[in-house]
Design an enzyme around this catalytic site. Structure first.
Site, PDB file in Angstrom:
ATOM      1  N   GLU A 136    -106.881 -29.086  19.113  1.00  0.00           N
ATOM      2  CA  GLU A 136    -107.838 -27.981  19.149  1.00  0.00           C
ATOM      3  C   GLU A 136    -109.008 -28.199  18.191  1.00  0.00           C
ATOM      4  OE1 GLU A 136    -104.588 -27.710  19.233  1.00  0.00           O
ATOM      5  OE2 GLU A 136    -103.921 -25.993  20.414  1.00  0.00           O
ATOM      6  N   GLU A 188     -97.419 -26.089  21.358  1.00  0.00           N
ATOM      7  CA  GLU A 188     -97.024 -24.822  20.714  1.00  0.00           C
ATOM      8  C   GLU A 188     -95.857 -24.170  21.463  1.00  0.00           C
ATOM      9  OE1 GLU A 188    -101.201 -23.364  20.468  1.00  0.00           O
ATOM     10  OE2 GLU A 188    -100.659 -22.944  18.395  1.00  0.00           O
TER      11      GLU A 188
HETATM   12  C1  LIG Z   1    -104.897 -18.993  27.699  1.00  0.00           C
HETATM   13  C2  LIG Z   1    -105.296 -19.679  26.471  1.00  0.00           C
HETATM   14  C3  LIG Z   1    -104.215 -19.712  25.468  1.00  0.00           C
HETATM   15  C4  LIG Z   1    -104.006 -20.620  24.555  1.00  0.00           C
HETATM   16  C5  LIG Z   1    -104.850 -21.633  24.005  1.00  0.00           C
HETATM   17  C6  LIG Z   1    -104.313 -22.787  23.565  1.00  0.00           C
HETATM   18  C7  LIG Z   1    -105.131 -23.831  22.878  1.00  0.00           C
HETATM   19  C8  LIG Z   1    -105.265 -25.101  23.677  1.00  0.00           C
HETATM   20  O1  LIG Z   1    -104.358 -25.572  24.295  1.00  0.00           O
HETATM   21  S1  LIG Z   1    -106.813 -25.803  23.642  1.00  0.00           S
HETATM   22  C9  LIG Z   1    -106.625 -27.279  24.609  1.00  0.00           C
HETATM   23  C10 LIG Z   1    -105.959 -28.333  23.830  1.00  0.00           C
HETATM   24  N1  LIG Z   1    -105.901 -29.526  24.591  1.00  0.00           N
HETATM   25  C11 LIG Z   1    -106.871 -30.438  24.553  1.00  0.00           C
HETATM   26  O2  LIG Z   1    -107.827 -30.310  23.832  1.00  0.00           O
HETATM   27  C12 LIG Z   1    -106.676 -31.629  25.445  1.00  0.00           C
HETATM   28  C13 LIG Z   1    -107.986 -32.095  25.964  1.00  0.00           C
HETATM   29  N2  LIG Z   1    -107.812 -33.207  26.865  1.00  0.00           N
HETATM   30  C14 LIG Z   1    -107.651 -34.465  26.435  1.00  0.00           C
HETATM   31  O3  LIG Z   1    -107.577 -34.762  25.276  1.00  0.00           O
HETATM   32  C15 LIG Z   1    -107.586 -35.532  27.482  1.00  0.00           C
HETATM   33  O4  LIG Z   1    -108.148 -35.021  28.662  1.00  0.00           O
HETATM   34  C16 LIG Z   1    -106.149 -36.024  27.763  1.00  0.00           C
HETATM   35  C17 LIG Z   1    -105.209 -34.878  28.025  1.00  0.00           C
HETATM   36  C18 LIG Z   1    -105.661 -36.852  26.580  1.00  0.00           C
HETATM   37  C19 LIG Z   1    -106.158 -36.950  29.023  1.00  0.00           C
HETATM   38  O5  LIG Z   1    -107.113 -37.980  28.810  1.00  0.00           O
HETATM   39  P1  LIG Z   1    -107.587 -38.908  30.044  1.00  0.00           P
HETATM   40  O6  LIG Z   1    -106.413 -39.361  30.789  1.00  0.00           O
HETATM   41  O7  LIG Z   1    -108.515 -39.912  29.460  1.00  0.00           O
HETATM   42  O8  LIG Z   1    -108.383 -37.964  31.024  1.00  0.00           O
HETATM   43  P2  LIG Z   1    -109.769 -37.218  30.814  1.00  0.00           P
HETATM   44  O9  LIG Z   1    -110.849 -38.006  31.463  1.00  0.00           O
HETATM   45  O10 LIG Z   1    -109.951 -36.849  29.410  1.00  0.00           O
HETATM   46  O11 LIG Z   1    -109.563 -35.869  31.624  1.00  0.00           O
HETATM   47  C20 LIG Z   1    -109.340 -35.866  33.034  1.00  0.00           C
HETATM   48  C21 LIG Z   1    -109.961 -34.623  33.614  1.00  0.00           C
HETATM   49  O12 LIG Z   1    -109.367 -33.451  33.069  1.00  0.00           O
HETATM   50  C22 LIG Z   1    -110.389 -32.609  32.471  1.00  0.00           C
HETATM   51  N3  LIG Z   1    -109.784 -31.988  31.298  1.00  0.00           N
HETATM   52  C23 LIG Z   1    -109.215 -32.614  30.271  1.00  0.00           C
HETATM   53  N4  LIG Z   1    -108.732 -31.732  29.389  1.00  0.00           N
HETATM   54  C24 LIG Z   1    -109.009 -30.503  29.886  1.00  0.00           C
HETATM   55  C25 LIG Z   1    -108.739 -29.189  29.433  1.00  0.00           C
HETATM   56  N5  LIG Z   1    -108.055 -28.919  28.308  1.00  0.00           N
HETATM   57  N6  LIG Z   1    -109.166 -28.166  30.184  1.00  0.00           N
HETATM   58  C26 LIG Z   1    -109.823 -28.394  31.341  1.00  0.00           C
HETATM   59  N7  LIG Z   1    -110.091 -29.629  31.848  1.00  0.00           N
HETATM   60  C27 LIG Z   1    -109.677 -30.659  31.116  1.00  0.00           C
HETATM   61  C28 LIG Z   1    -111.496 -33.579  32.116  1.00  0.00           C
HETATM   62  O13 LIG Z   1    -112.706 -32.887  31.979  1.00  0.00           O
HETATM   63  C29 LIG Z   1    -111.451 -34.495  33.302  1.00  0.00           C
HETATM   64  O14 LIG Z   1    -112.032 -33.760  34.355  1.00  0.00           O
HETATM   65  P3  LIG Z   1    -112.878 -34.473  35.463  1.00  0.00           P
HETATM   66  O15 LIG Z   1    -113.407 -33.365  36.306  1.00  0.00           O
HETATM   67  O16 LIG Z   1    -111.937 -35.394  36.171  1.00  0.00           O
HETATM   68  O17 LIG Z   1    -113.941 -35.203  34.730  1.00  0.00           O
END
Ligand SMILES: CC/C=C\C=C\CC(=O)SCCNC(=O)CCNC(=O)[C@H](O)C(C)(C)COP(=O)(O)OP(=O)(O)OC[C@H]1O[C@@H](n2cnc3c(N)ncnc32)[C@H](O)[C@@H]1OP(=O)(O)O
Length: 719
Positions: free
Chosen positions: A119, A99
């Protein structure tokens, strides 16, 4: 995150997942750049080789509305700037990250980057203007597709769609600076998406009506795809500013819904499975996975074929073994057809199909002597499995891991016939094995942590989710499922029809109800297992009452259907009538309804009208009740493990979080009271008796789900 062209050197290291603090810092730096006359253009990039995966969703539910609004206002600030703003997207731009990029006047990415608005998968919609800007940029059909599915769009496709302006081989920052130099001085109005019209379609109204129906059907009760659709639709009919207001309103509605909480829980639960720890403390930290350079699969039935395809997907050469020439030929043809279908699918999705490694098909056990891993996938017969494992322990090299794809049987009994019980492990795939994400990794009493680490690492390389569980009949998933099915059968005996039971579970969110799933999987599968347990067939002692086994209620109806050759879809009849053997069109079967009436008459059952609530509660609460037993037995380490298994292996509707999360949301006291009520009414169904662990949790005041594991006192690990 902000870098500048020429003079501005403000550069803050944005975390890949940003917080409100990062949003504020971005706002400050954009303001600074705007007011600094020496800054001519701004390049926005991420730190550490990534643009942004969007907002940090931990504790998302606790963030107030103002914080969400503030991201949209920063995007708007970027868009309104009089200086060219260029997004340099490295590797990924998801959610709020994309975004921000959509607020920029230009977007450049590297070749391996992916962009998307995921999302919807966490129960939300893009709430920082994404639903209003994307359709203006790429048109309504493509925007609906991307926003309602949340799919990751590869850079090359994003370029074709017009999301990106340029794709470069390597680091996009350099190219972004060049672009910024080129465009400085050009008018920015045409680059501001908020000022663009949504591209018209000749048949917009009809297109939207059809699209709404499609999204609703696919959503299966999940709200977020439908709200995503409504937000995009608003972009067609409302001016930009009003569309943003509509987006905000729908976002807040979703944020406060139980579904977004459940989907975010499911997201983290799944990722927590990666960090397995056994009750004895063994974990990744103490156990190294062995390399799997070559594997073997024994048995090329439906499961074996899918397992071969999954191993090949992980680029592991496979020896595929069958017991006789005919089975080998049939299995080989089926595997090759499966591989061709997979390659075609990749081609249709715009991916370049890799040249497949062709398995080595053989009848010769000697071909297994140098493999690092065997996965046995023959019939569920303990004697057959033991015979094979004994052979394997003679033929395979001492360090080879011996895996069984059993879905019920005792890992310790299988291990007992080998010379290496520490290397015997359950690797339980779900059908179709090349598609379903879940693999239950089952440790026996002597399974080594290194064997578990190897199986978990294998699951990951096959693109699957491994969940480590203990050894018991049916492990986690099938042990719980037995109770769900028993209730469905008893409800049918008592007066429900298969269609009524299925409808209730479908309305809950399952794609198919239990009876339809039974027909699809083949009713003979369960029949063979019940015969193996001596519950039916030749081994049943004479004089056994037809509707009881060991003093407990038992429904003989599924056995009776199988005895009549009604195996489900494959024979054209089961709980339903199909258009043809192997047909997919299920119709209520008048014959079956007559058969059920006869059955009730024979057994003096007075059919009663059973409410939808009773159907739902008996099926779901009895299943979850077994989940509480599994937790207290130490077979699953936490409720998150059970929920991950059910969502990814049994198509449990993700937006309800899985059986344990769902139970926690219904409220443990209510679930306990209902189970007590049904147990009293059905004293011969002990699985309705509330589990002592559920009772304990209620007595403790129903602590939150994340604390349940700590209340398990008597962990009964099998290690
Ligand atoms: C202030 C608010 C204002 C605006 C709001 C905006 C809306 C949004 O942005 S909502 C979020 C949208 N994004 C997502 O949904 C992305 C979610 N993540 C993923 O799809 C995947 O993690 C990936 C980015 C594609 C990476 O995949 P991969 O390489 O397989 O790693 P993972 O095992 O999935 O993740 C590693 C690690 O990061 C943690 N994590 C992943 N995404 C998030 C997140 N959005 N927020 C917090 N933490 C996240 C995940 O839990 C893993 O954590 P560990 O502790 O290592 O298990």
């Amino acid at each position: 995150m902000v870098d500048c062209f020429q003079t501005l050197h403000t550069h803050f290291n944005c975390l890949i997942y940003f917080s409100p603090v990062v949003t504020q810092a971005l706002e400050r730096d954009v303001n600074q750049a705007n007011s600094d006359p020496t800054v001519k253009a701004v390049v926005i990039c991420g730190a550490n080789g990534k643009f942004s995966a969007g907002a940090d969703i931990r504790n998302f539910a606790n963030i107030g509305q103002s914080k969400f609004s503030s991201l949209e206002s920063v995007v708007s600030l970027i868009e309104k700037s009089d200086k060219p703003m260029v997004a340099a997207i490295e590797d990924l731009a998801f959610g709020g990250g994309l975004e921000i990029a959509l607020g920029c006047h230009y977007r450049i990415a590297n070749m391996k980057a992916r962009v998307g608005l995921p999302e919807v998968t966490i129960g939300l919609l893009p709430g920082a203007g994404g639903t209003q800007r994307l359709p203006r940029l790429i048109g309504v059909p493509a925007a609906i597709d991307i926003i309602t599915t949340g799919r990751h769009v590869p850079a090359t496709e994003a370029l074709k769609l017009g999301i990106l302006d340029e794709v470069v081989e390597e680091n996009p920052i350099e190219a972004a600076i060049n672009l910024a130099q080129r465009v400085t001085g050009q008018p920015l109005g045409p680059r501001r998406l908020c000022l663009k019209e949504v591209p018209k379609l000749p048949n917009m109204e009809a297109f939207l009506d059809e699209a709404r129906l499609k999204v609703k059907k696919r959503a299966n009760g999940q709200l977020s795809p439908q709200m995503c659709f409504e937000a995009v639709r608003a972009s067609v009919y409302l001016p930009f500013a009003e569309g943003i207001q509509k987006e905000k309103q729908l976002f807040m509605y979703l944020l406060s819904s139980g579904q977004s909480k459940a989907l975010q829980y499911a997201f983290f639960a799944q990722r927590a499975m990666e960090k397995w720890v056994l009750p004895n403390g063994a974990s990744w930290g103490t156990a190294d996975p062995q390399p799997v350079k070559k594997a073997a699969v024994i048995g090329l039935g439906t499961m074996g074929r899918g397992i071969v395809a999954s191993l090949l997907k992980a680029k592991i050469p496979v020896v595929a073994l069958e017991q006789d020439k005919k089975q080998l030929e049939v299995g080989k043809a089926a595997v090759m057809a499966l591989l061709e279908r997979e390659a075609l699918k990749m081609h249709q999705n715009g991916q370049k199909p890799k040249k497949p490694i062709v398995p080595h098909f053989t009848l010769d056990f000697g071909a297994l002597k140098d493999v690092d891993l065997v996965i046995e996938a023959v019939f569920e017969e303990i004697a057959l499995k033991k015979e094979i494992f004994h052979k394997l322990s003679v033929i395979c090299k001492p360090e080879a891991l011996l895996g069984t794809n059993t879905s019920y049987l005792d890992i310790d009994e299988i291990a007992s016939v080998t010379d290496r019980p520490h290397k015997v492990i359950g690797i339980h795939f779900f059908s179709p094995a090349h598609i379903m994400k879940l693999v239950e990794i089952i440790y026996g009493q002597q399974t080594s942590p290194s064997a578990i680490a190897t199986a978990m690492s294998l699951a990951k390389s096959m693109g699957k989710i491994g969940v480590v569980v203990g050894n018991c009949f049916g492990f986690v998933g099938n042990r719980m499922l037995t109770h769900y099915y028993d209730q469905a059968y008893f409800l049918i005996e008592d007066g429900s029809t298969p269609e009524e039971v299925d409808k209730v579970l479908q309305e809950f969110g399952f794609k198919m109800g239990p009876l339809r799933v039974g027909d699809l999987a083949g009713l003979d599968v369960g029949w063979r297992i019940r015969k193996g347990k001596g519950q039916t067939g030749d081994a049943l002692p004479p004089g056994t009452p037809p509707r009881h086994r060991d003093g407990m209620r038992y429904s003989p109806i599924p056995d009776m259907l199988c005895e009549m050759g009604r195996y489900g879809e494959k024979t054209g009849k089961g709980w339903y009538l199909y258009d043809k053997p192997g047909g997919k069109i299920a119709q209520p079967d008048p014959w079956l309804h007559g058969f059920l009436s006869d059955f009730r008459r024979t057994h003096n059952i007075t059919a009663r009208t059973i409410s939808q609530d009773e159907i739902l509660e008996r099926c779901l609460y009895s299943l979850a009740n077994e989940g509480f037993r599994i937790l207290s037995d130490g077979i699953a380490s936490c409720p998150e493990a059970i929920d991950t298994i059910y969502i990814n292996g049994y198509a449990w509707p993700r937006h309800t979080g899985g059986p344990m999360f769902y139970t926690s949301q219904v409220g443990l006291p209510k679930v306990l009271a209902k189970l007590q009520e049904y147990a009293e009414a059905n004293p011969d169904i002990p699985s309705l008796q509330p589990s002592p662990f559920l009772q304990k949790l209620v007595a403790l005041g129903s602590p939150p789900l994340k604390e349940w594991a700590s209340h398990v006192r008597s962990q009964n690990s099998k290690l």
